[in-house]
Design a protein around this motif. Structure first.
Motif, PDB file in Angstrom:
ATOM      1  N   PRO A 153     -15.572 -24.818  -5.267  1.00 20.13           N
ATOM      2  CA  PRO A 153     -14.536 -24.216  -4.273  1.00 20.13           C
ATOM      3  C   PRO A 153     -14.965 -23.010  -3.843  1.00 20.13           C
ATOM      4  O   PRO A 153     -15.710 -22.132  -4.349  1.00 20.13           O
ATOM      5  CB  PRO A 153     -13.308 -23.673  -5.671  1.00 20.13           C
ATOM      6  CG  PRO A 153     -14.199 -23.600  -6.963  1.00 20.13           C
ATOM      7  CD  PRO A 153     -15.415 -24.356  -6.802  1.00 20.13           C
ATOM      8  N   VAL A 154     -14.384 -22.877  -2.579  1.00 24.63           N
ATOM      9  CA  VAL A 154     -14.495 -21.760  -1.940  1.00 24.63           C
ATOM     10  C   VAL A 154     -13.889 -20.467  -2.198  1.00 24.63           C
ATOM     11  O   VAL A 154     -12.630 -20.557  -2.090  1.00 24.63           O
ATOM     12  CB  VAL A 154     -14.405 -21.924  -0.297  1.00 24.63           C
ATOM     13  CG1 VAL A 154     -14.816 -20.644   0.579  1.00 24.63           C
ATOM     14  CG2 VAL A 154     -15.446 -23.242   0.178  1.00 24.63           C
ATOM     15  N   ARG A 155     -14.506 -19.409  -2.711  1.00 19.61           N
ATOM     16  CA  ARG A 155     -13.584 -18.375  -3.040  1.00 19.61           C
ATOM     17  C   ARG A 155     -13.208 -17.418  -2.117  1.00 19.61           C
ATOM     18  O   ARG A 155     -13.985 -17.176  -1.137  1.00 19.61           O
ATOM     19  CB  ARG A 155     -14.345 -17.436  -4.076  1.00 19.61           C
ATOM     20  CG  ARG A 155     -14.748 -18.267  -5.228  1.00 19.61           C
ATOM     21  CD  ARG A 155     -15.223 -17.552  -6.635  1.00 19.61           C
ATOM     22  NE  ARG A 155     -14.269 -16.709  -7.159  1.00 19.61           N
ATOM     23  CZ  ARG A 155     -14.387 -16.192  -8.361  1.00 19.61           C
ATOM     24  NH1 ARG A 155     -15.456 -16.737  -9.036  1.00 19.61           N
ATOM     25  NH2 ARG A 155     -13.408 -15.657  -8.780  1.00 19.61           N
ATOM     26  N   ILE A 159      -4.896  -9.932  -4.470  1.00 19.66           N
ATOM     27  CA  ILE A 159      -3.839 -10.212  -5.988  1.00 19.66           C
ATOM     28  C   ILE A 159      -4.061  -8.819  -7.066  1.00 19.66           C
ATOM     29  O   ILE A 159      -2.959  -8.498  -7.389  1.00 19.66           O
ATOM     30  CB  ILE A 159      -4.463 -11.604  -6.472  1.00 19.66           C
ATOM     31  CG1 ILE A 159      -4.155 -12.760  -5.619  1.00 19.66           C
ATOM     32  CG2 ILE A 159      -3.928 -11.765  -7.933  1.00 19.66           C
ATOM     33  CD1 ILE A 159      -4.577 -13.986  -5.934  1.00 19.66           C
ATOM     34  N   ILE A 160      -5.349  -8.634  -7.530  1.00 19.40           N
ATOM     35  CA  ILE A 160      -5.527  -7.819  -8.446  1.00 19.40           C
ATOM     36  C   ILE A 160      -5.069  -6.314  -8.218  1.00 19.40           C
ATOM     37  O   ILE A 160      -4.431  -5.771  -8.550  1.00 19.40           O
ATOM     38  CB  ILE A 160      -6.858  -7.663  -8.965  1.00 19.40           C
ATOM     39  CG1 ILE A 160      -7.739  -9.092  -9.240  1.00 19.40           C
ATOM     40  CG2 ILE A 160      -7.236  -6.688  -9.958  1.00 19.40           C
ATOM     41  CD1 ILE A 160      -9.098  -9.195  -9.592  1.00 19.40           C
ATOM     42  N   HIS A 161      -5.113  -6.136  -6.688  1.00 18.36           N
ATOM     43  CA  HIS A 161      -4.785  -4.767  -6.195  1.00 18.36           C
ATOM     44  C   HIS A 161      -3.335  -4.526  -6.581  1.00 18.36           C
ATOM     45  O   HIS A 161      -2.827  -3.585  -6.921  1.00 18.36           O
ATOM     46  CB  HIS A 161      -5.084  -4.280  -4.836  1.00 18.36           C
ATOM     47  CG  HIS A 161      -6.619  -4.109  -4.850  1.00 18.36           C
ATOM     48  ND1 HIS A 161      -7.327  -4.049  -3.666  1.00 18.36           N
ATOM     49  CD2 HIS A 161      -7.399  -3.721  -5.659  1.00 18.36           C
ATOM     50  CE1 HIS A 161      -8.537  -3.567  -3.795  1.00 18.36           C
ATOM     51  NE2 HIS A 161      -8.780  -3.369  -5.089  1.00 18.36           N
ATOM     52  N   LYS A 207      -8.760 -12.185  -0.791  1.00 15.63           N
ATOM     53  CA  LYS A 207      -7.300 -12.849  -1.393  1.00 15.63           C
ATOM     54  C   LYS A 207      -7.560 -12.468  -2.785  1.00 15.63           C
ATOM     55  O   LYS A 207      -6.152 -11.822  -3.416  1.00 15.63           O
ATOM     56  CB  LYS A 207      -7.188 -14.358  -1.006  1.00 15.63           C
ATOM     57  CG  LYS A 207      -5.588 -14.786  -1.509  1.00 15.63           C
ATOM     58  CD  LYS A 207      -5.566 -16.294  -1.402  1.00 15.63           C
ATOM     59  CE  LYS A 207      -4.695 -16.690  -2.547  1.00 15.63           C
ATOM     60  NZ  LYS A 207      -4.950 -18.013  -3.303  1.00 15.63           N
ATOM     61  N   GLU A 208      -8.374 -12.709  -3.745  1.00 15.11           N
ATOM     62  CA  GLU A 208      -8.565 -12.608  -4.747  1.00 15.11           C
ATOM     63  C   GLU A 208      -8.272 -10.865  -5.312  1.00 15.11           C
ATOM     64  O   GLU A 208      -7.678 -10.507  -6.113  1.00 15.11           O
ATOM     65  CB  GLU A 208      -9.696 -12.788  -5.477  1.00 15.11           C
ATOM     66  CG  GLU A 208      -9.719 -14.559  -5.718  1.00 15.11           C
ATOM     67  CD  GLU A 208     -10.888 -14.866  -6.639  1.00 15.11           C
ATOM     68  OE1 GLU A 208     -11.590 -14.121  -7.114  1.00 15.11           O
ATOM     69  OE2 GLU A 208     -11.084 -16.252  -6.643  1.00 15.11           O
ATOM     70  N   SER A 209      -8.894 -10.105  -4.462  1.00 11.36           N
ATOM     71  CA  SER A 209      -9.028  -8.794  -4.754  1.00 11.36           C
ATOM     72  C   SER A 209      -7.450  -8.141  -4.247  1.00 11.36           C
ATOM     73  O   SER A 209      -7.032  -7.316  -5.011  1.00 11.36           O
ATOM     74  CB  SER A 209     -10.208  -8.053  -3.854  1.00 11.36           C
ATOM     75  OG  SER A 209      -9.718  -7.664  -2.710  1.00 11.36           O
ATOM     76  N   ARG A 222      -1.466  -6.177  -8.593  1.00  4.35           N
ATOM     77  CA  ARG A 222      -0.933  -6.137 -10.024  1.00  4.35           C
ATOM     78  C   ARG A 222      -1.253  -4.862 -10.405  1.00  4.35           C
ATOM     79  O   ARG A 222      -0.623  -4.335 -11.372  1.00  4.35           O
ATOM     80  CB  ARG A 222      -1.797  -7.338 -10.796  1.00  4.35           C
ATOM     81  CG  ARG A 222      -1.334  -8.699 -10.628  1.00  4.35           C
ATOM     82  CD  ARG A 222       0.012  -8.929 -10.970  1.00  4.35           C
ATOM     83  NE  ARG A 222       0.650  -9.916 -10.471  1.00  4.35           N
ATOM     84  CZ  ARG A 222       0.738 -11.158 -11.162  1.00  4.35           C
ATOM     85  NH1 ARG A 222       0.504 -11.559 -12.194  1.00  4.35           N
ATOM     86  NH2 ARG A 222       1.541 -12.066 -10.337  1.00  4.35           N
ATOM     87  N   ILE A 223      -2.507  -4.229 -10.027  1.00  2.02           N
ATOM     88  CA  ILE A 223      -2.999  -2.879 -10.470  1.00  2.02           C
ATOM     89  C   ILE A 223      -1.831  -1.844 -10.062  1.00  2.02           C
ATOM     90  O   ILE A 223      -1.137  -0.967 -10.900  1.00  2.02           O
ATOM     91  CB  ILE A 223      -4.149  -2.216 -10.046  1.00  2.02           C
ATOM     92  CG1 ILE A 223      -5.117  -3.310 -10.836  1.00  2.02           C
ATOM     93  CG2 ILE A 223      -4.278  -0.880 -10.133  1.00  2.02           C
ATOM     94  CD1 ILE A 223      -6.528  -2.837 -10.407  1.00  2.02           C
ATOM     95  N   VAL A 224      -1.207  -2.036  -8.827  1.00  2.67           N
ATOM     96  CA  VAL A 224      -0.190  -1.050  -8.372  1.00  2.67           C
ATOM     97  C   VAL A 224       1.244  -1.310  -9.233  1.00  2.67           C
ATOM     98  O   VAL A 224       1.745  -0.204  -9.541  1.00  2.67           O
ATOM     99  CB  VAL A 224       0.082  -1.490  -6.818  1.00  2.67           C
ATOM    100  CG1 VAL A 224       1.462  -0.901  -6.218  1.00  2.67           C
ATOM    101  CG2 VAL A 224      -0.896  -1.084  -5.923  1.00  2.67           C
ATOM    102  N   PHE A 225       1.374  -2.600  -9.258  1.00  2.00           N
ATOM    103  CA  PHE A 225       2.545  -2.834 -10.028  1.00  2.00           C
ATOM    104  C   PHE A 225       2.429  -2.006 -11.647  1.00  2.00           C
ATOM    105  O   PHE A 225       3.306  -1.610 -12.182  1.00  2.00           O
ATOM    106  CB  PHE A 225       2.756  -4.625 -10.332  1.00  2.00           C
ATOM    107  CG  PHE A 225       3.673  -4.651 -11.413  1.00  2.00           C
ATOM    108  CD1 PHE A 225       5.127  -4.839 -11.052  1.00  2.00           C
ATOM    109  CD2 PHE A 225       3.480  -4.897 -13.003  1.00  2.00           C
ATOM    110  CE1 PHE A 225       6.089  -5.124 -12.020  1.00  2.00           C
ATOM    111  CE2 PHE A 225       4.674  -4.826 -13.632  1.00  2.00           C
ATOM    112  CZ  PHE A 225       5.831  -5.362 -12.985  1.00  2.00           C
ATOM    113  N   TYR A 246     -12.892 -14.129  -1.606  1.00  3.29           N
ATOM    114  CA  TYR A 246     -12.648 -12.606  -2.265  1.00  3.29           C
ATOM    115  C   TYR A 246     -11.714 -11.869  -1.917  1.00  3.29           C
ATOM    116  O   TYR A 246     -11.031 -10.940  -2.715  1.00  3.29           O
ATOM    117  CB  TYR A 246     -14.289 -12.233  -2.342  1.00  3.29           C
ATOM    118  CG  TYR A 246     -14.958 -13.003  -2.968  1.00  3.29           C
ATOM    119  CD1 TYR A 246     -14.959 -12.816  -4.318  1.00  3.29           C
ATOM    120  CD2 TYR A 246     -15.967 -13.881  -2.301  1.00  3.29           C
ATOM    121  CE1 TYR A 246     -16.145 -13.526  -5.105  1.00  3.29           C
ATOM    122  CE2 TYR A 246     -16.896 -14.519  -3.160  1.00  3.29           C
ATOM    123  CZ  TYR A 246     -16.943 -14.471  -4.466  1.00  3.29           C
ATOM    124  OH  TYR A 246     -17.805 -15.077  -5.148  1.00  3.29           O
TER     125      TYR A 246
END
Lengths: 362, 623
Positions: B3-5, B13-15, B9-11, B17-20, B7
């Motif tokens: 799969p083509v990642r 997502i995590i950002h 988009k992934e970062s 969640r961290i803000v949350f 990165y």
């Protein structure tokens, strides 16, 4: 990539940690009945943990990444051994005696579980696909179940939390989260009956009315609430808390040390301590935010919030809004194992902070 | 396919969640802050008070219970220092080891250990538990020396009531016992803070509030284990009053010895003051085991004993008085114009007009010609059948009540019964039946419904000795403030009565009762031998079993439980009475044979030995 970007160490983070440890010594002197031997013992442990933290902060996250599965595997085996020894010896056992010191595999799992789950999730794309999700959930539940069997519900919940936090950070859909929470609350009554021991149920019930049994189950909570409340805004002064000095607060050097602190230093002292804690948590979350790879972000995010959960659960229980579970106040309570785990966690965070560029594009 | 990642988009997502989580952590922190503000500001006052109360303990200092002495200053009730061994489990490092070592020092039974271990399981470990009560002096001393080796092991001294005269005074002084739940419902709990004992019977119960004293209070700073860290202020306890009784413990002992082998009672009163000199119910019991709770087994033994040692016969024993009351009946007669010189013929029986039933005299063939005087001396029943019939129950009831029959004497003991002087009223109330004339007849000789207590008999006799002056019988003659040592004498309680009996009538009856002893035909003439003083008395023999018309009472062969009660009342000396006495010997047979000699022995002892009268220097008194 540039070595010049690597700072030696995060000075504000280090300072905050040292300040909390300093406060811990001050309160412990009072709570322990001005026992210098106790203080010395604690200092040695803190010093040892501190050195460990510095060492871990030098280790590159890539090394941690590679070792995550092995650490997890070893932890799981040790948990099984402890459990087996407990069954054979017909008694609850939580630790392995290494001669020099006692080692609790559950403490190791507090770090190994988030590392392992982060390792699994970072290998695949985010948000996790069903297979990755199921694998990580199993990886969380396995050690949790083993620790519940010890039985040590408090630690089990915290281990599960660190793991689940990693999964949460990886971007699991909100629908799924809400769904799971709904199912959990639906089966909560069954868990109440099946999973909780009598004494645990009593502790939860005590929370709702500690005065029902003031000399029995409610005694701890009542005395610590009295200590906190009577401390007022500016506190009764160091070494002058009647609840602490006259030994009304049980476990006042360990789990209930916050009550001693709040009684003697008042709300102002409490604000200072909470500010230090929040600084540590936010600073750690920033490290997670600015980390350059998925594994580091997930791990750092989970460790920071877990640290806060410790604070919340302990202060919540001491101030009577959570049931009494054996969770020490991070960096403040007397006791060896937890401080080592915490310092190592901070070491990991520092390492992530320091090696921002590691695996940047993995 | 790999799969083509994405990165970025992934970062992201995590950002997100961290803000949350930033928000989540802030919210949770806010909850804690609100809670702590609530505790430390809003409820600060409330918790300050609680902390203060936690820390300041109000400890009551129990007072020393008042001592009790007899008229000669002999101790009847005192307080002993005893030691309890207590353990504070929190301070003990190794309980089993400590217990084992303590066993080497003092006597610890397996029972002690077992009880203590159950307490350990049930009670919080910061509370002291008693391992053994009542250590002996030497045990306490041994422990005191070694105590420092055992942290958490404490010796606690306390005072325990003790009755050195034991059985001699069980029915007078009574005893104290542990405060029971029934007691708690009645007493003022504040007064009993820190106290373990309360008077359960006798003087101990009657004068409870004076003997008790007043608890002191110590306000002290204590730690969670209740250990006093610092004393803040203190009010000293006030010891209970010392009590002096009119009792003569020597006469008391003599009386008990005199009744040896019998069940019965002796009450002796000093007529002028009403002081009770002897108050004996045989058998007695040792009150000491009751103090800390007598064992079930020993209590059952006492309770089931056919000799009923727990029954206070002198106070509660209700006996048919028999002929002992004949003197008093005569007085009622004289008062109602039936003179002491009234003559009748005694054929040995009496019948009511129109009835066949024969009321028999104790003397089968009768006394022949008798008057009031000889009727008393010889105890002629027929004379009193007739007298009673002429008086009627109403006048009998009224007249006898003045001598205290059917009345509480007012003695200072709890629960005094009033006995029974029957009347029409009483019978209607108690039995819902009318009064029958035949019942009047037998009342004349102290049989039938009439019941008296030995105390009532003695009290009435003392009134006779006083020629009509009634004095309330009493034990307490003086009290002493334990602090100031100031002694207060208590004046006798003279009772105004309107007996309406003249001094001359008393003189006549006393003269007749003198002849009961000193006269040729007196029923108690047997005891006059060698007597050094003049006394008056009257015998009585009370039927226990009613005897059928054609049956004969055979004293020799009757079963003991059906044998008559033997009674005697009397006083001496005649001119200036020092002692009035009533003796009741259950199933003792005739009054003259058993009770009278006992009375003589006791009067001799009291007058000659105790008071020292009629010794060589005054031989003339022996007339």
């Amino acid at each position: 990539m540039n070595a010049s970007h690597q700072k030696f160490i995060d000075i504000p983070l280090l300072t905050a940690i040292l300040m909390v440890c300093g406060l811990s010594l001050i309160v412990l002197y009072s709570a322990g009945g001005e026992d210098m031997k106790l203080l010395a013992k604690h200092s040695v442990r803190v010093g040892f943990a501190f050195v460990l933290m510095l060492i871990v902060s030098r280790i590159s996250p890539s090394f941690l990444y590679r070792w995550s599965p092995y650490l997890y595997g070893v932890g799981l085996v040790l948990l099984l051994i402890v459990l087996a020894v407990g069954i054979i010896g017909k008694g609850a056992q939580r630790w392995i005696d290494l001669g020099l010191f006692r080692f609790q595999p559950a403490e190791l799992m507090k770090l190994a579980v988030p590392m392992m789950v982060a390792w699994v999730l970072a290998r695949w794309t985010l948000p996790p696909r069903p297979l990755a999700l199921i694998t990580s959930i199993i990886l969380v539940l396995l050690p949790t179940a083993l620790v519940i069997l010890q039985p040590d519900l408090g630690t089990a919940i915290l281990i599960a939390s660190t793991g689940l936090l990693v999964i949460f950070l990886s971007g699991v859909g909100w629908k799924l989260i809400v769904g799971v929470l709904a199912i959990l609350s639906a089966i909560a009554p069954a868990l109440w009956v099946l999973v909780l021991h009598d004494y645990q149920r009593r502790r939860v019930l005590t929370l709702f009315d500690p005065w029902a049994d003031p000399l029995g189950a409610g005694y701890h909570t009542i005395q610590s609430i009295i200590a906190i409340g009577s401390g007022g805004i500016d506190g009764k002064g160091w070494l002058a808390g009647s609840q602490s000095q006259l030994e009304f607060i049980p476990e006042r050097s360990t789990d209930f040390i916050f009550a001693v602190f709040a009684e003697e230093f008042g709300l102002l002292g409490v604000f200072v301590l909470l500010a230090l804690y929040l600084f540590l948590v936010f600073k750690s979350l920033m490290i997670a935010f600015y980390a350059h790879d998925t594994y580091s972000r997930l791990l750092a995010g989970s460790l920071s919030v877990t640290f806060f959960l410790y604070v919340f659960v302990n202060i919540g229980m001491v101030s009577g809004i959570l049931p009494v579970v054996g969770v020490p106040l991070p960096l403040m309570s007397y006791g060896g194992t937890s401080i080592v785990t915490l310092m190592v966690a901070f070491g990991i965070l520092m390492s992530i902070d320091r090696h921002k560029n590691f695996l940047a594009r993995r | 396919m790999i799969p083509v990642r994405d990165y970025l988009k992934e970062s992201k997502i995590i950002h997100n969640r961290i803000v949350f989580l930033f928000g989540f952590v802030s919210l949770m922190a806010l909850i804690l802050i609100v809670r702590l503000i609530h505790l430390q500001i809003s409820q600060h006052q409330h918790f300050s008070t609680l902390a203060q109360n936690n820390r300041i303990d109000i400890i009551s200092l129990p007072p020393v219970r008042g001592l009790i002495y007899d008229r000669n200053g002999e101790v009847l009730a005192q307080n002993f220092r005893v030691y309890n061994l207590e353990i504070l489990p929190d301070k003990v490092e190794n309980m089993d080891e400590t217990l084992n070592e303590l066993r080497q020092l003092i006597d610890l039974s397996d029972d002690n250990i077992r009880q203590f271990k159950t307490l350990l399981k049930r009670r919080p470990s910061f509370e002291r538990q008693t391992l053994r009560a009542n250590l002996k002096e030497d045990e306490a001393a041994r422990l005191a020396v070694n105590q420092h080796r055992y942290p958490g092991v404490e010796l606690r001294a306390r005072l325990q009531r003790n009755y050195p005269k034991g059985e001699l005074i069980s029915h007078v002084v009574g005893y104290v016992g542990r405060i029971s739940s029934e007691d708690l419902a009645q007493i003022d709990n504040k007064r009993y803070r820190g106290l373990e004992y309360i008077g359960k019977s006798g003087i101990e119960s009657y004068y409870e509030s004076s003997l008790l004293g007043k608890s002191g209070v110590q306000r002290a700073e204590t730690n969670a284990h209740g250990r006093v860290v610092r004393s803040l202020e203190q009010t000293e306890p006030v010891a209970g009053q010392t009590m002096y009784l009119g009792l003569d413990i020597k006469l008391q002992r003599k009386s008990i010895e005199a009744l040896e082998g019998f069940e019965g009672a002796v009450v002796a009163i000093e007529p002028k003051t009403g002081d009770i000199l002897a108050f004996v119910s045989v058998p007695g019991f040792d009150p000491n085991p009751f103090v800390n709770g007598i064992s079930r087994k020993n209590y059952d033994l006492l309770r089931s004993s056919p000799r009923t040692p727990l029954l206070n016969r002198a106070l509660y024993g209700r006996y048919a008085p028999g002929s002992t009351i004949k003197g008093f009946i005569s007085l009622v007669g004289i008062k109602n114009d039936i003179g002491h010189d009234t003559k009748i013929f005694c054929p040995g029986w009496f019948t009511l007009p129109g009835h066949k039933h024969r009321y028999r005299d104790w003397k089968k063939n009768g006394h022949g010609q008798v008057n009031g005087h000889s009727a008393v001396v010889q105890s002629c029943d027929v004379y009193y059948y007739r007298l009673a019939k002429r008086l009627g129950i109403d006048r009998l009831h009224e007249g006898m009540s003045h001598f205290g029959f059917g009345q509480k004497s007012g003695v200072d003991l709890p629960g005094e019964p009033s006995g029974l002087m029957p009347s029409r009223d009483w019978k209607q109330r108690a039995r819902s039946q009318p009064w029958y004339p035949g019942e009047t007849v037998i009342t004349g000789i102290g049989q039938g419904y009439m019941l008296v207590t030995p105390l009532q008999l003695a009290s009435a006799t003392a009134m006779l000795a006083n020629r009509g002056q009634k004095v309330e019988p009493r034990f307490l003659t003086a009290v002493e403030n334990a602090q100031s040592q100031v002694r207060t004498e208590i004046a006798p309680t003279l009772v105004e009565t309107n007996a309406g009996v003249s001094q001359r009538s008393y003189a006549q009856i006393i003269e007749s009762m003198e002849d009961v002893i000193h006269g040729q035909r007196g029923t108690a003439r047997g005891i006059s031998e060698g007597i050094k003083y003049q006394m008056a008395g009257k015998t009585g023999t009370a039927q226990v079993k009613s005897i059928a018309q054609n049956e004969k009472y055979d004293e020799e062969n009757v079963e003991k439980k059906f044998k008559d009660h033997s009674l005697f009342v009397g006083f001496a000396p005649l001119d200036d009475p020092k002692i009035a006495i009533a003796v009741v010997v259950e199933h003792g047979g005739s009054g003259g044979r058993t009770a009278a000699p006992i009375a003589r022995k006791l009067l001799d002892y009291y007058l000659l030995d105790r008071l020292g009268m009629y010794q060589e220097e005054s031989p003339d008194d022996n007339s």
